[in-house]
Scaffold this motif. Structure first.
Motif, PDB file in Angstrom:
ATOM      1  N   THR A 165      39.880  60.523  55.173  1.00 39.08           N
ATOM      2  CA  THR A 165      39.502  60.851  53.804  1.00 39.08           C
ATOM      3  C   THR A 165      40.428  60.102  52.863  1.00 39.08           C
ATOM      4  OG1 THR A 165      38.744  63.032  54.518  1.00 39.08           O
ATOM      5  CG2 THR A 165      39.066  62.707  52.156  1.00 39.08           C
ATOM      6  N   LEU A 166      39.805  59.328  51.955  1.00 37.23           N
ATOM      7  CA  LEU A 166      40.529  58.462  51.037  1.00 37.23           C
ATOM      8  C   LEU A 166      40.365  58.940  49.604  1.00 37.23           C
ATOM      9  CD1 LEU A 166      39.281  55.069  52.523  1.00 37.23           C
ATOM     10  CD2 LEU A 166      41.416  56.266  53.054  1.00 37.23           C
ATOM     11  N   ASP A 167      41.434  58.839  48.823  1.00 41.48           N
ATOM     12  CA  ASP A 167      41.422  59.236  47.421  1.00 41.48           C
ATOM     13  C   ASP A 167      41.806  58.023  46.573  1.00 41.48           C
ATOM     14  OD1 ASP A 167      41.765  60.337  44.896  1.00 41.48           O
ATOM     15  OD2 ASP A 167      43.065  61.974  45.564  1.00 41.48           O
ATOM     16  N   PRO A 213      41.508  62.842  33.922  1.00 38.64           N
ATOM     17  CA  PRO A 213      41.334  63.909  34.914  1.00 38.64           C
ATOM     18  C   PRO A 213      41.060  63.329  36.298  1.00 38.64           C
ATOM     19  CG  PRO A 213      39.370  63.699  33.563  1.00 38.64           C
ATOM     20  CD  PRO A 213      40.387  62.746  32.999  1.00 38.64           C
ATOM     21  N   ARG A 214      41.327  64.135  37.312  1.00 37.68           N
ATOM     22  CA  ARG A 214      40.982  63.726  38.678  1.00 37.68           C
ATOM     23  C   ARG A 214      39.463  63.689  38.792  1.00 37.68           C
ATOM     24  NH1 ARG A 214      44.130  63.091  42.477  1.00 37.68           N
ATOM     25  NH2 ARG A 214      42.747  63.831  44.103  1.00 37.68           N
ATOM     26  N   ALA A 215      38.947  62.692  39.492  1.00 37.12           N
ATOM     27  CA  ALA A 215      37.503  62.525  39.658  1.00 37.12           C
ATOM     28  C   ALA A 215      37.159  62.717  41.135  1.00 37.12           C
ATOM     29  CB  ALA A 215      37.074  61.143  39.181  1.00 37.12           C
ATOM     30  N   GLU A 216      36.407  63.760  41.424  1.00 34.94           N
ATOM     31  CA  GLU A 216      36.038  64.056  42.817  1.00 34.94           C
ATOM     32  C   GLU A 216      35.218  62.924  43.442  1.00 34.94           C
ATOM     33  OE1 GLU A 216      37.306  66.537  44.731  1.00 34.94           O
ATOM     34  OE2 GLU A 216      38.509  66.877  42.941  1.00 34.94           O
ATOM     35  N   GLU A 217      34.472  62.174  42.602  1.00 33.51           N
ATOM     36  CA  GLU A 217      33.665  61.072  43.141  1.00 33.51           C
ATOM     37  C   GLU A 217      34.525  59.910  43.644  1.00 33.51           C
ATOM     38  OE1 GLU A 217      33.594  60.580  38.600  1.00 33.51           O
ATOM     39  OE2 GLU A 217      33.443  62.242  39.995  1.00 33.51           O
ATOM     40  N   LEU A 218      35.821  59.945  43.366  1.00 28.30           N
ATOM     41  CA  LEU A 218      36.729  58.910  43.870  1.00 28.30           C
ATOM     42  C   LEU A 218      37.369  59.305  45.201  1.00 28.30           C
ATOM     43  CD1 LEU A 218      38.449  57.721  40.569  1.00 28.30           C
ATOM     44  CD2 LEU A 218      36.550  56.672  41.813  1.00 28.30           C
ATOM     45  N   ILE A 219      36.885  60.391  45.779  1.00 34.22           N
ATOM     46  CA  ILE A 219      37.336  60.813  47.107  1.00 34.22           C
ATOM     47  C   ILE A 219      36.190  60.566  48.077  1.00 34.22           C
ATOM     48  CG2 ILE A 219      38.089  62.759  48.518  1.00 34.22           C
ATOM     49  CD1 ILE A 219      39.342  63.924  45.935  1.00 34.22           C
ATOM     50  N   ALA A 220      36.486  59.876  49.174  1.00 35.52           N
ATOM     51  CA  ALA A 220      35.431  59.526  50.133  1.00 35.52           C
ATOM     52  C   ALA A 220      35.932  59.706  51.558  1.00 35.52           C
ATOM     53  CB  ALA A 220      34.988  58.085  49.924  1.00 35.52           C
ATOM     54  N   GLU A 221      35.026  60.117  52.404  1.00 34.06           N
ATOM     55  CA  GLU A 221      35.326  60.233  53.830  1.00 34.06           C
ATOM     56  C   GLU A 221      34.627  59.081  54.548  1.00 34.06           C
ATOM     57  OE1 GLU A 221      35.466  64.178  56.021  1.00 34.06           O
ATOM     58  OE2 GLU A 221      33.581  63.318  56.757  1.00 34.06           O
ATOM     59  N   ILE A 222      35.384  58.356  55.335  1.00 37.78           N
ATOM     60  CA  ILE A 222      34.811  57.254  56.113  1.00 37.78           C
ATOM     61  C   ILE A 222      35.062  57.508  57.588  1.00 37.78           C
ATOM     62  CG2 ILE A 222      35.091  55.586  54.234  1.00 37.78           C
ATOM     63  CD1 ILE A 222      37.522  54.435  55.810  1.00 37.78           C
ATOM     64  N   LYS A 223      34.304  56.811  58.423  1.00 41.95           N
ATOM     65  CA  LYS A 223      34.526  56.919  59.871  1.00 41.95           C
ATOM     66  C   LYS A 223      35.806  56.177  60.224  1.00 41.95           C
ATOM     67  CE  LYS A 223      29.770  57.569  61.004  1.00 41.95           C
ATOM     68  NZ  LYS A 223      28.606  57.180  61.748  1.00 41.95           N
ATOM     69  N   ARG A 224      36.557  56.764  61.107  1.00 42.58           N
ATOM     70  CA  ARG A 224      37.850  56.189  61.488  1.00 42.58           C
ATOM     71  C   ARG A 224      37.696  54.778  62.053  1.00 42.58           C
ATOM     72  NH1 ARG A 224      42.701  59.850  63.068  1.00 42.58           N
ATOM     73  NH2 ARG A 224      44.318  58.281  63.247  1.00 42.58           N
ATOM     74  N   ASP A 225      36.574  54.505  62.715  1.00 43.88           N
ATOM     75  CA  ASP A 225      36.391  53.176  63.303  1.00 43.88           C
ATOM     76  C   ASP A 225      36.096  52.096  62.252  1.00 43.88           C
ATOM     77  OD1 ASP A 225      33.715  53.649  62.690  1.00 43.88           O
ATOM     78  OD2 ASP A 225      33.088  53.809  64.793  1.00 43.88           O
ATOM     79  N   GLN A 226      35.979  52.477  60.959  1.00 43.62           N
ATOM     80  CA  GLN A 226      35.819  51.500  59.887  1.00 43.62           C
ATOM     81  C   GLN A 226      37.167  50.904  59.464  1.00 43.62           C
ATOM     82  OE1 GLN A 226      33.135  54.255  57.412  1.00 43.62           O
ATOM     83  NE2 GLN A 226      32.489  52.197  56.836  1.00 43.62           N
ATOM     84  N   ILE A 280      43.482  50.483  45.504  1.00 48.65           N
ATOM     85  CA  ILE A 280      44.512  51.167  46.270  1.00 48.65           C
ATOM     86  C   ILE A 280      44.029  52.597  46.458  1.00 48.65           C
ATOM     87  CG2 ILE A 280      46.910  51.958  46.311  1.00 48.65           C
ATOM     88  CD1 ILE A 280      46.692  48.931  46.420  1.00 48.65           C
ATOM     89  N   VAL A 281      44.040  53.062  47.697  1.00 46.43           N
ATOM     90  CA  VAL A 281      43.603  54.424  48.005  1.00 46.43           C
ATOM     91  C   VAL A 281      44.702  55.131  48.795  1.00 46.43           C
ATOM     92  CG1 VAL A 281      41.148  53.853  47.956  1.00 46.43           C
ATOM     93  CG2 VAL A 281      42.403  53.714  50.119  1.00 46.43           C
ATOM     94  N   LEU A 282      44.675  56.438  48.743  1.00 46.40           N
ATOM     95  CA  LEU A 282      45.642  57.271  49.447  1.00 46.40           C
ATOM     96  C   LEU A 282      44.918  58.046  50.536  1.00 46.40           C
ATOM     97  CD1 LEU A 282      48.619  58.367  49.329  1.00 46.40           C
ATOM     98  CD2 LEU A 282      47.691  60.228  47.918  1.00 46.40           C
ATOM     99  N   ILE A 283      45.485  58.052  51.735  1.00 50.20           N
ATOM    100  CA  ILE A 283      44.901  58.858  52.813  1.00 50.20           C
ATOM    101  C   ILE A 283      45.311  60.307  52.565  1.00 50.20           C
ATOM    102  CG2 ILE A 283      44.891  59.349  55.289  1.00 50.20           C
ATOM    103  CD1 ILE A 283      45.509  56.365  55.752  1.00 50.20           C
ATOM    104  N   ILE A 284      44.309  61.182  52.377  1.00 54.10           N
ATOM    105  CA  ILE A 284      44.612  62.585  52.106  1.00 54.10           C
ATOM    106  C   ILE A 284      44.229  63.518  53.255  1.00 54.10           C
ATOM    107  CG2 ILE A 284      44.583  62.324  49.611  1.00 54.10           C
ATOM    108  CD1 ILE A 284      41.761  63.587  49.617  1.00 54.10           C
TER     109      ILE A 284
END
Length: 142
Positions: A120-122, A71-84, A108-112
């Protein structure tokens, strides 16, 4: 005729589709996939479907989420500051990025989603949360 069992190395042709019929992968144009059954080389449902097949046998299987990529895991979605994100990396929704992890691994993450200040990365597998369908043909037991 011999039947494939756990531990056997086999050659298998496959075509994978989503429930809407869209093909997401196929070995047909590039040659069969070599798999050792039961060692985790492929998703669990694919692995189990090969057991007891005979060379030349074809079958179609539906692999539920829990036997595929989970299943998709919401804890694997994160928002970071663009300057990172390094300024020289152009960012767009749908783009994949490779991240270095604190433990030395990589992800490997996907920009969502993008805003002027956040990205926001998934990190979910792209097929997480999906049932998958496979047409299988056992070509050979090696």
């Amino acid at each position: 005729m011999a039947q494939a069992k756990k531990g056997d190395k086999v050659l298998v042709h496959y075509t994978g589709t989503y429930d809407d019929g869209t093909v997401f992968d196929s070995s047909v144009d590039r040659g069969p996939l070599e798999v050792t059954i039961g060692v985790g080389m492929v998703i669990p449902g694919f692995d189990r479907a090969l057991v007891d097949m005979e060379p030349g046998q074809k079958k179609t299987v539906n692999i539920p989420v829990d036997e595929a990529y989970g299943p998709r895991a919401e804890e694997l979605i994160a928002e970071i500051k663009r300057d990172q994100v390094p300024a020289d990396i152009p960012l767009e929704i749908g783009q994949q990025l490779q991240l270095s992890l604190a433990d030395g691994g990589e992800a490997i993450v996907l920009i969502i989603d993008l805003t002027d200040t956040t990205v926001t990365l998934d990190a979910n597998h792209p097929m997480a949360g999906l049932d998958l369908n496979f047409e299988l043909e056992l070509v050979e037991i090696l």
